[in-house]
Design an enzyme around this catalytic site. Sequence first.
Site, PDB file in Angstrom:
ATOM      1  N   SER A  21      52.361  -4.128  36.589  1.00  0.00           N
ATOM      2  CA  SER A  21      51.050  -4.771  36.449  1.00  0.00           C
ATOM      3  C   SER A  21      50.332  -4.210  35.223  1.00  0.00           C
ATOM      4  O   SER A  21      49.175  -4.514  34.992  1.00  0.00           O
ATOM      5  CB  SER A  21      50.215  -4.472  37.699  1.00  0.00           C
ATOM      6  OG  SER A  21      50.102  -3.058  37.839  1.00  0.00           O
ATOM      7  N   PRO A  23      50.022  -3.876  31.298  1.00  0.00           N
ATOM      8  CA  PRO A  23      50.442  -4.441  30.004  1.00  0.00           C
ATOM      9  C   PRO A  23      50.857  -3.367  28.997  1.00  0.00           C
ATOM     10  O   PRO A  23      51.705  -3.615  28.136  1.00  0.00           O
ATOM     11  CB  PRO A  23      49.206  -5.190  29.496  1.00  0.00           C
ATOM     12  CG  PRO A  23      48.246  -5.235  30.635  1.00  0.00           C
ATOM     13  CD  PRO A  23      48.629  -4.180  31.628  1.00  0.00           C
ATOM     14  N   GLY A  24      50.273  -2.164  29.102  1.00  0.00           N
ATOM     15  CA  GLY A  24      50.632  -1.072  28.192  1.00  0.00           C
ATOM     16  C   GLY A  24      52.068  -0.641  28.403  1.00  0.00           C
ATOM     17  O   GLY A  24      52.821  -0.417  27.442  1.00  0.00           O
ATOM     18  N   ASP A  84      58.100   4.215  37.464  1.00  0.00           N
ATOM     19  CA  ASP A  84      56.919   4.877  37.980  1.00  0.00           C
ATOM     20  C   ASP A  84      56.662   6.114  37.122  1.00  0.00           C
ATOM     21  O   ASP A  84      57.593   6.856  36.802  1.00  0.00           O
ATOM     22  CB  ASP A  84      57.097   5.261  39.456  1.00  0.00           C
ATOM     23  CG  ASP A  84      55.740   5.377  40.135  1.00  0.00           C
ATOM     24  OD1 ASP A  84      54.923   4.448  39.983  1.00  0.00           O
ATOM     25  OD2 ASP A  84      55.482   6.399  40.774  1.00  0.00           O
ATOM     26  N   ASP A 171      46.321   8.152  27.851  1.00  0.00           N
ATOM     27  CA  ASP A 171      46.664   8.380  26.430  1.00  0.00           C
ATOM     28  C   ASP A 171      45.542   9.049  25.624  1.00  0.00           C
ATOM     29  O   ASP A 171      45.822   9.938  24.811  1.00  0.00           O
ATOM     30  CB  ASP A 171      47.070   7.064  25.749  1.00  0.00           C
ATOM     31  CG  ASP A 171      48.483   6.637  26.115  1.00  0.00           C
ATOM     32  OD1 ASP A 171      49.252   7.490  26.603  1.00  0.00           O
ATOM     33  OD2 ASP A 171      48.824   5.463  25.904  1.00  0.00           O
ATOM     34  N   LYS A 209      53.642   7.029  19.433  1.00  0.00           N
ATOM     35  CA  LYS A 209      53.780   7.508  20.813  1.00  0.00           C
ATOM     36  C   LYS A 209      55.225   7.335  21.286  1.00  0.00           C
ATOM     37  O   LYS A 209      55.780   8.208  21.961  1.00  0.00           O
ATOM     38  CB  LYS A 209      52.834   6.732  21.745  1.00  0.00           C
ATOM     39  CG  LYS A 209      53.023   7.105  23.214  1.00  0.00           C
ATOM     40  CD  LYS A 209      52.158   6.295  24.153  1.00  0.00           C
ATOM     41  CE  LYS A 209      52.490   6.628  25.599  1.00  0.00           C
ATOM     42  NZ  LYS A 209      51.758   5.812  26.568  1.00  0.00           N
ATOM     43  N   ARG A 215      58.568   7.510  28.565  1.00  0.00           N
ATOM     44  CA  ARG A 215      59.103   6.176  28.913  1.00  0.00           C
ATOM     45  C   ARG A 215      60.395   5.919  28.137  1.00  0.00           C
ATOM     46  O   ARG A 215      61.404   5.512  28.674  1.00  0.00           O
ATOM     47  CB  ARG A 215      58.020   5.150  28.551  1.00  0.00           C
ATOM     48  CG  ARG A 215      58.292   3.727  28.928  1.00  0.00           C
ATOM     49  CD  ARG A 215      57.001   2.984  29.184  1.00  0.00           C
ATOM     50  NE  ARG A 215      56.323   3.539  30.321  1.00  0.00           N
ATOM     51  CZ  ARG A 215      55.154   4.201  30.253  1.00  0.00           C
ATOM     52  NH1 ARG A 215      54.529   4.337  29.099  1.00  0.00           N
ATOM     53  NH2 ARG A 215      54.628   4.707  31.336  1.00  0.00           N
TER      54      ARG A 215
END
Length: 235
Positions: A21, A23-24, A84, A171, A209, A215
């Site tokens: 959910s 968008p980032g 997650d 962030d 980043k 991620r």
Amino acid sequence: MVIGRRLFVDIMSDTVWFLTSNPGKLAEASVHFAELGIEVKCLEVPDGAIVEPQASDLESVARAKIEQALNHLPHDNAMLLVEDAGLFVTALDGFPGVYSSYAYDTIGNQGVIRLLEHLQSEDPVRAKRLRAASFKAVSVLWKNGEVLIGRGECQGSIASQIQGAEGFGFDPIFIPYDLDEDGHPLDPENLGSLSTHGQTFGEVGVEVKHRFSHRKRALDDLLNEWQNQRSQDGP
Ligand code: ITT
């Protein structure tokens, strides 16, 4: 290990469906997969279709979401990605950790800064150590009943104020430690070949980043895991 596009396309179709959910997170995963020529699309599900369990670790949460999302895939061969992530602050015994979403929605970045108010030092290296934190991510990819898991971490420290408006979530308060040429985090007293020079992820933008990101590391780990499995299974 660098995974070549051909090898990757061998296991993947050209679309990955990402259940998120956020968008980032979608934008960052898209940057990663674009390097491999793969498109990431957001898997839309009806409101309330996915219930996030209250678990004590990121992997259990991601696995539970995979199970629930399978019914919503557009076709049987589609690939499903769930991730997650959370912020783990050392001085707070890892809080907010698995409660990161809740903490972000309630106390926000200002609240995290307030919790660390007493941890200051004139010495910038000591201040970074006192305010040490890491982002962690667990990515789970489902493909034809096979489940691949990748883990990634990004070490750094919490800034003393909100800085920058890029990115999302925590962030603007997270400053990553420098990395050496192999991409390993360095102790805060050392300068690395890759550095944000004291800037938060909120100041440097998604491309920079990405080079530090938990991620990206989780996704790389997932693909390496798959490759190891393949070499153990033999030709
Ligand atoms: P999902 O729908 O994918 O679960 P989410 O925003 O709830 O989206 P997570 O549970 O993975 O995502 O993240 C928990 C919290 O940590 C949430 O508030 C995020 O904004 C934040 N977070 C996760 N990854 C982050 C990152 O790379 N940078 C900043 N904040 C991050």
